[in-house]
Design a protein around this motif. Structure first.
Motif, PDB file in Angstrom:
ATOM      1  N   THR A 316       0.856  -1.177   0.000  1.00 59.20           N
ATOM      2  CA  THR A 316       0.000   0.000   0.000  1.00 59.20           C
ATOM      3  C   THR A 316       0.896   1.232   0.000  1.00 59.20           C
ATOM      4  OG1 THR A 316      -0.118   0.307   2.409  1.00 59.20           O
ATOM      5  CG2 THR A 316      -1.640  -1.300   1.426  1.00 59.20           C
ATOM      6  N   THR A 317       0.288   2.395  -0.018  1.00 58.97           N
ATOM      7  CA  THR A 317       1.086   3.625   0.037  1.00 58.97           C
ATOM      8  C   THR A 317       1.524   3.955   1.451  1.00 58.97           C
ATOM      9  OG1 THR A 317      -0.957   4.931   0.147  1.00 58.97           O
ATOM     10  CG2 THR A 317       0.044   4.603  -2.035  1.00 58.97           C
ATOM     11  N   ASP A 318       1.077   3.186   2.442  1.00 59.97           N
ATOM     12  CA  ASP A 318       1.532   3.384   3.825  1.00 59.97           C
ATOM     13  C   ASP A 318       2.969   2.897   3.968  1.00 59.97           C
ATOM     14  OD1 ASP A 318      -0.977   4.338   4.503  1.00 59.97           O
ATOM     15  OD2 ASP A 318      -1.710   2.365   5.161  1.00 59.97           O
ATOM     16  N   THR A 319       3.682   3.452   4.944  1.00 60.46           N
ATOM     17  CA  THR A 319       5.057   3.019   5.216  1.00 60.46           C
ATOM     18  C   THR A 319       5.043   1.594   5.758  1.00 60.46           C
ATOM     19  OG1 THR A 319       5.735   5.275   5.734  1.00 60.46           O
ATOM     20  CG2 THR A 319       7.158   3.499   6.512  1.00 60.46           C
ATOM     21  N   PRO A 320       5.748   0.679   5.126  1.00 64.60           N
ATOM     22  CA  PRO A 320       5.753  -0.709   5.590  1.00 64.60           C
ATOM     23  C   PRO A 320       6.684  -0.906   6.786  1.00 64.60           C
ATOM     24  CG  PRO A 320       7.209  -0.503   3.722  1.00 64.60           C
ATOM     25  CD  PRO A 320       6.598   0.867   3.928  1.00 64.60           C
ATOM     26  N   PHE A 321       6.637  -2.089   7.368  1.00 65.78           N
ATOM     27  CA  PHE A 321       7.576  -2.435   8.433  1.00 65.78           C
ATOM     28  C   PHE A 321       9.010  -2.230   7.956  1.00 65.78           C
ATOM     29  CE2 PHE A 321      10.286  -6.049   9.905  1.00 65.78           C
ATOM     30  CZ  PHE A 321      10.545  -5.569  11.179  1.00 65.78           C
ATOM     31  N   ALA A 322       9.309  -2.718   6.769  1.00 67.45           N
ATOM     32  CA  ALA A 322      10.596  -2.476   6.118  1.00 67.45           C
ATOM     33  C   ALA A 322      10.357  -2.505   4.621  1.00 67.45           C
ATOM     34  CB  ALA A 322      11.625  -3.524   6.517  1.00 67.45           C
ATOM     35  N   TYR A 323      11.097  -1.690   3.886  1.00 68.07           N
ATOM     36  CA  TYR A 323      10.950  -1.672   2.435  1.00 68.07           C
ATOM     37  C   TYR A 323      11.597  -2.895   1.792  1.00 68.07           C
ATOM     38  CZ  TYR A 323       9.244   3.150   2.516  1.00 68.07           C
ATOM     39  OH  TYR A 323       8.499   4.276   2.729  1.00 68.07           O
ATOM     40  N   ASP A 324      12.647  -3.411   2.422  1.00 68.58           N
ATOM     41  CA  ASP A 324      13.363  -4.539   1.827  1.00 68.58           C
ATOM     42  C   ASP A 324      14.476  -4.949   2.781  1.00 68.58           C
ATOM     43  OD1 ASP A 324      14.248  -6.477   0.009  1.00 68.58           O
ATOM     44  OD2 ASP A 324      14.193  -5.108  -1.696  1.00 68.58           O
ATOM     45  N   ARG A 325      15.103  -6.062   2.460  1.00 66.83           N
ATOM     46  CA  ARG A 325      16.351  -6.443   3.117  1.00 66.83           C
ATOM     47  C   ARG A 325      17.490  -5.647   2.489  1.00 66.83           C
ATOM     48  NH1 ARG A 325      20.639 -10.065   1.949  1.00 66.83           N
ATOM     49  NH2 ARG A 325      19.670 -10.739   0.004  1.00 66.83           N
ATOM     50  N   TYR A 326      18.520  -5.397   3.268  1.00 62.26           N
ATOM     51  CA  TYR A 326      19.736  -4.858   2.670  1.00 62.26           C
ATOM     52  C   TYR A 326      20.902  -5.767   3.022  1.00 62.26           C
ATOM     53  CZ  TYR A 326      21.719  -3.013   7.108  1.00 62.26           C
ATOM     54  OH  TYR A 326      22.265  -2.883   8.377  1.00 62.26           O
ATOM     55  N   ASN A 327      21.989  -5.584   2.309  1.00 65.37           N
ATOM     56  CA  ASN A 327      23.244  -6.207   2.694  1.00 65.37           C
ATOM     57  C   ASN A 327      24.332  -5.158   2.602  1.00 65.37           C
ATOM     58  OD1 ASN A 327      24.676  -8.423   3.691  1.00 65.37           O
ATOM     59  ND2 ASN A 327      25.480  -8.923   1.665  1.00 65.37           N
ATOM     60  N   ARG A 397      14.557   2.479   6.707  1.00 65.34           N
ATOM     61  CA  ARG A 397      13.534   1.430   6.730  1.00 65.34           C
ATOM     62  C   ARG A 397      13.975   0.195   5.947  1.00 65.34           C
ATOM     63  NH1 ARG A 397       8.760   0.892   9.937  1.00 65.34           N
ATOM     64  NH2 ARG A 397       8.345   2.967  10.767  1.00 65.34           N
ATOM     65  N   LEU A 398      15.276  -0.069   5.968  1.00 62.26           N
ATOM     66  CA  LEU A 398      15.817  -1.294   5.395  1.00 62.26           C
ATOM     67  C   LEU A 398      16.348  -2.143   6.537  1.00 62.26           C
ATOM     68  CD1 LEU A 398      17.794   0.227   2.375  1.00 62.26           C
ATOM     69  CD2 LEU A 398      15.544  -0.877   2.300  1.00 62.26           C
ATOM     70  N   ILE A 399      16.182  -3.447   6.455  1.00 61.76           N
ATOM     71  CA  ILE A 399      16.534  -4.336   7.565  1.00 61.76           C
ATOM     72  C   ILE A 399      17.603  -5.334   7.131  1.00 61.76           C
ATOM     73  CG2 ILE A 399      14.620  -5.899   6.982  1.00 61.76           C
ATOM     74  CD1 ILE A 399      14.359  -6.530   9.991  1.00 61.76           C
ATOM     75  N   TRP A 400      18.527  -5.611   8.047  1.00 63.42           N
ATOM     76  CA  TRP A 400      19.560  -6.619   7.795  1.00 63.42           C
ATOM     77  C   TRP A 400      19.388  -7.768   8.779  1.00 63.42           C
ATOM     78  CZ3 TRP A 400      24.864  -7.511  10.030  1.00 63.42           C
ATOM     79  CH2 TRP A 400      25.613  -8.411   9.234  1.00 63.42           C
ATOM     80  N   PRO A 401      19.137  -8.986   8.292  1.00 63.75           N
ATOM     81  CA  PRO A 401      18.966 -10.130   9.188  1.00 63.75           C
ATOM     82  C   PRO A 401      20.263 -10.757   9.643  1.00 63.75           C
ATOM     83  CG  PRO A 401      18.583 -10.809   6.934  1.00 63.75           C
ATOM     84  CD  PRO A 401      18.835  -9.330   6.889  1.00 63.75           C
ATOM     85  N   GLY A 402      21.398 -10.242   9.150  1.00 68.06           N
ATOM     86  CA  GLY A 402      22.682 -10.842   9.462  1.00 68.06           C
ATOM     87  C   GLY A 402      23.148 -11.732   8.316  1.00 68.06           C
ATOM     88  N   PRO A 403      24.379 -12.240   8.407  1.00 70.65           N
ATOM     89  CA  PRO A 403      24.942 -13.079   7.335  1.00 70.65           C
ATOM     90  C   PRO A 403      24.397 -14.502   7.402  1.00 70.65           C
ATOM     91  CG  PRO A 403      26.540 -12.846   9.107  1.00 70.65           C
ATOM     92  CD  PRO A 403      25.358 -11.991   9.486  1.00 70.65           C
ATOM     93  N   PHE A 404      23.142 -14.664   6.987  1.00 68.78           N
ATOM     94  CA  PHE A 404      22.485 -15.957   7.130  1.00 68.78           C
ATOM     95  C   PHE A 404      23.076 -16.999   6.178  1.00 68.78           C
ATOM     96  CE2 PHE A 404      19.583 -13.289   4.464  1.00 68.78           C
ATOM     97  CZ  PHE A 404      19.811 -13.901   3.239  1.00 68.78           C
ATOM     98  N   PRO A 405      22.912 -18.288   6.508  1.00 71.62           N
ATOM     99  CA  PRO A 405      23.431 -19.356   5.648  1.00 71.62           C
ATOM    100  C   PRO A 405      22.823 -19.317   4.256  1.00 71.62           C
ATOM    101  CG  PRO A 405      22.910 -20.203   7.828  1.00 71.62           C
ATOM    102  CD  PRO A 405      22.369 -18.812   7.778  1.00 71.62           C
ATOM    103  N   ALA A 406      23.570 -19.798   3.280  1.00 67.33           N
ATOM    104  CA  ALA A 406      23.175 -19.709   1.875  1.00 67.33           C
ATOM    105  C   ALA A 406      21.867 -20.429   1.582  1.00 67.33           C
ATOM    106  CB  ALA A 406      24.286 -20.274   0.995  1.00 67.33           C
ATOM    107  N   THR A 407      21.511 -21.425   2.397  1.00 71.45           N
ATOM    108  CA  THR A 407      20.295 -22.199   2.132  1.00 71.45           C
ATOM    109  C   THR A 407      19.042 -21.335   2.142  1.00 71.45           C
ATOM    110  OG1 THR A 407      19.034 -24.152   2.810  1.00 71.45           O
ATOM    111  CG2 THR A 407      19.953 -22.803   4.573  1.00 71.45           C
ATOM    112  N   VAL A 408      19.056 -20.228   2.868  1.00 72.71           N
ATOM    113  CA  VAL A 408      17.885 -19.353   2.925  1.00 72.71           C
ATOM    114  C   VAL A 408      17.544 -18.832   1.533  1.00 72.71           C
ATOM    115  CG1 VAL A 408      16.960 -17.206   3.901  1.00 72.71           C
ATOM    116  CG2 VAL A 408      18.347 -18.724   5.327  1.00 72.71           C
TER     117      VAL A 408
END
Length: 460
Positions: A316-327, A397-408
């Motif tokens: 929607t045009t509302d601000t989301p929890f996060a726009y995307d993941r970043y690295n 508003r970009l989120i980083w989950p950390g260096p997760f394993p490649a399987t994700v």
């Protein structure tokens, strides 16, 4: 903020080399000795500062190595500038291809002859962290000057941070856009708007697509599904941060949405080329979702494509929890197994890079990644880059989950392919994908950093 090293006007000197020559000499071992402590140069930086008016290694000759896999690494340019200030210091650049780098570097770091300083990629965190020395910079100073420091604090120390960050955007073919009668006013803000625009950009010859309005074939899904989940407030990992959370209603809805773009809206097809990158470069697809690396690929391999970039749509045009993941692109690491003298020079060179705006600017423009240095948020050169201009309003508003394993990512792609190409039931495929990810991660010690995101509480 002082962006570059400059001489005090009263000295009337045009280059560092002139000043260095006045206070240096060749010693009997063939190296250069620096005897000029006061370089007549201004202090760089805001909170993380660099004072060049000193002797390094007591002015005695010293050589350190800097290892990297990237010819566009901004530290290479900075090393040359640093050597001009300190003629007694030689920074030898050792450049290895990516695969060779991760074979040779861990072996070198185990001994005492490895590089004093080296390029880091956060995907190799577990391999490198045993050999890293903490930065000789106050954490509070780093936090004052850079965003994205907090996820990298370990027991009160920092071993590297993000010098710049990247995320996904929509690249569009301006020629195809204009041919469809679209203007800047038609740039979609929501996913529903994108699917309508994509229909206008699609061309058919009978039942055959000759031009895709939106193409997500190839490597796209593994990154796109994460961003779509975050936009809808769905974390990638469960509460304890150690177990992946792939099998959920949001993942299912988002995969179904992407499939519907092909099967119902017919704005693309699973059979319309294996790689959306190549299809876009060949002028056959009008819109694709890609990260910053794609800008350099277009400029290098497809220079005739007239493209634009706009921010990824949201539900929607509302601000989301996060726009995307970043690295992040990481700052260099210091080898704790090197000698005290080499580590001291490496730490000083590191401080020079972080205090100097040029390091962040060169890296950002080279890699189309947004600098984390706060003083550059509105830098004209940065915002002139179309990818960085699109990212700029969304950085917080970009989120980083950390260096997760490649399987994700890899298992996510396999799951999508089972549904899209092999006709596997979507719910079953995602459940099986969850099981495989859990199995692949059972012997890892990964813990998500999602809870370091400043808006994390919005999902609770």
């Amino acid at each position: 903020m002082k962006a570059k090293s400059v001489y005090k006007a009263m000295l009337g000197l045009a280059a560092v080399g002139v000043l260095a020559a006045c206070g240096s000499s060749n010693n009997s071992s063939g190296g250069t000795t620096d005897t000029t402590e006061d370089k007549g140069m201004e202090v760089l930086g805001d909170s993380v500062t660099f004072d060049p008016n000193k002797l390094v290694n007591d002015g005695e000759p010293i050589e350190i190595e800097y290892w990297t896999w990237n010819e566009g690494d901004p530290a290479i340019t900075m090393a040359k500038e640093y050597e001009k200030i300190y003629p007694n210091v030689t920074i030898k650049i050792v450049n290895n291809p990516w695969d060779d780098y991760w074979t040779k570097l861990p072996l070198a770091l185990k001994g005492e002859s490895g590089p004093a300083i080296f390029n880091i990629h956060n995907s190799q965190h577990d391999i490198l962290i045993p050999y890293l020395a903490p930065y000789d910079i106050e954490v509070a100073d780093l936090q004052a000057d850079f965003t994205s420091v907090d996820p990298h604090i370990i027991d009160g120390n920092v071993y590297y941070i993000d010098s710049m960050i990247n995320t996904g955007n929509i690249y569009y073919n301006k020629t195809l856009w204009a041919d469809a009668g679209l203007t800047d006013a038609d740039i979609p803000q929501t996913w529903d708007e994108l699917r309508e625009v994509a229909k206008k950009l699609t061309k058919m010859d009978g039942d055959t697509i000759t031009q895709a309005g939106f193409n997500w074939n190839g490597e796209t899904y593994s990154a796109l599904y994460q961003g779509l989940n975050y936009q809808n407030g769905q974390l990638l990992f469960k509460d304890d941060g150690t177990v992946v959370d792939y099998d959920n209603d949001t993942t299912k809805e988002n995969l179904q949405f992407l499939i519907d773009l092909y099967d119902k809206d017919q704005v693309g097809s699973k059979d319309f080329g294996a790689e959306s990158s190549q299809s876009f470069g060949n002028g056959q697809s009008a819109m694709v979702y890609k990260w910053g690396w794609f800008l350099n690929e277009l400029d290098t391999n497809y220079p005739d494509i007239d493209y634009g970039v706009f921010a990824t749509p949201t539900p929607t045009t509302d601000t989301p929890f996060a726009y995307d993941r970043y690295n992040g692109e990481s700052t260099p690491g210091i080898n704790k197994n090197q000698s005290d003298a080499q580590q001291a020079v490496a730490q000083d060179f590191l401080r020079y890079c972080l205090a100097n705006d040029d390091y962040s600017i060169k890296g950002a423009l080279s890699l189309a990644s947004f600098p984390t240095k706060k003083s550059l948020a509105e830098n004209a050169d940065i915002l002139a880059n179309p990818v960085l201009e699109a990212i700029a309003p969304r950085v917080e508003r970009l989120i980083w989950p950390g260096p997760f394993p490649a399987t994700v990512e890899s298992t996510g792609t396999e799951t999508m392919e089972d549904v899209l190409f092999n006709g596997k039931d979507l719910d079953t495929a995602i459940t099986d994908g969850q099981s495989k990810m859990e199995s692949d991660m059972k012997d890892t010690d990964f813990t998500s950093l999602e809870d370091a995101y400043q808006y994390f509480d919005e999902v609770k």
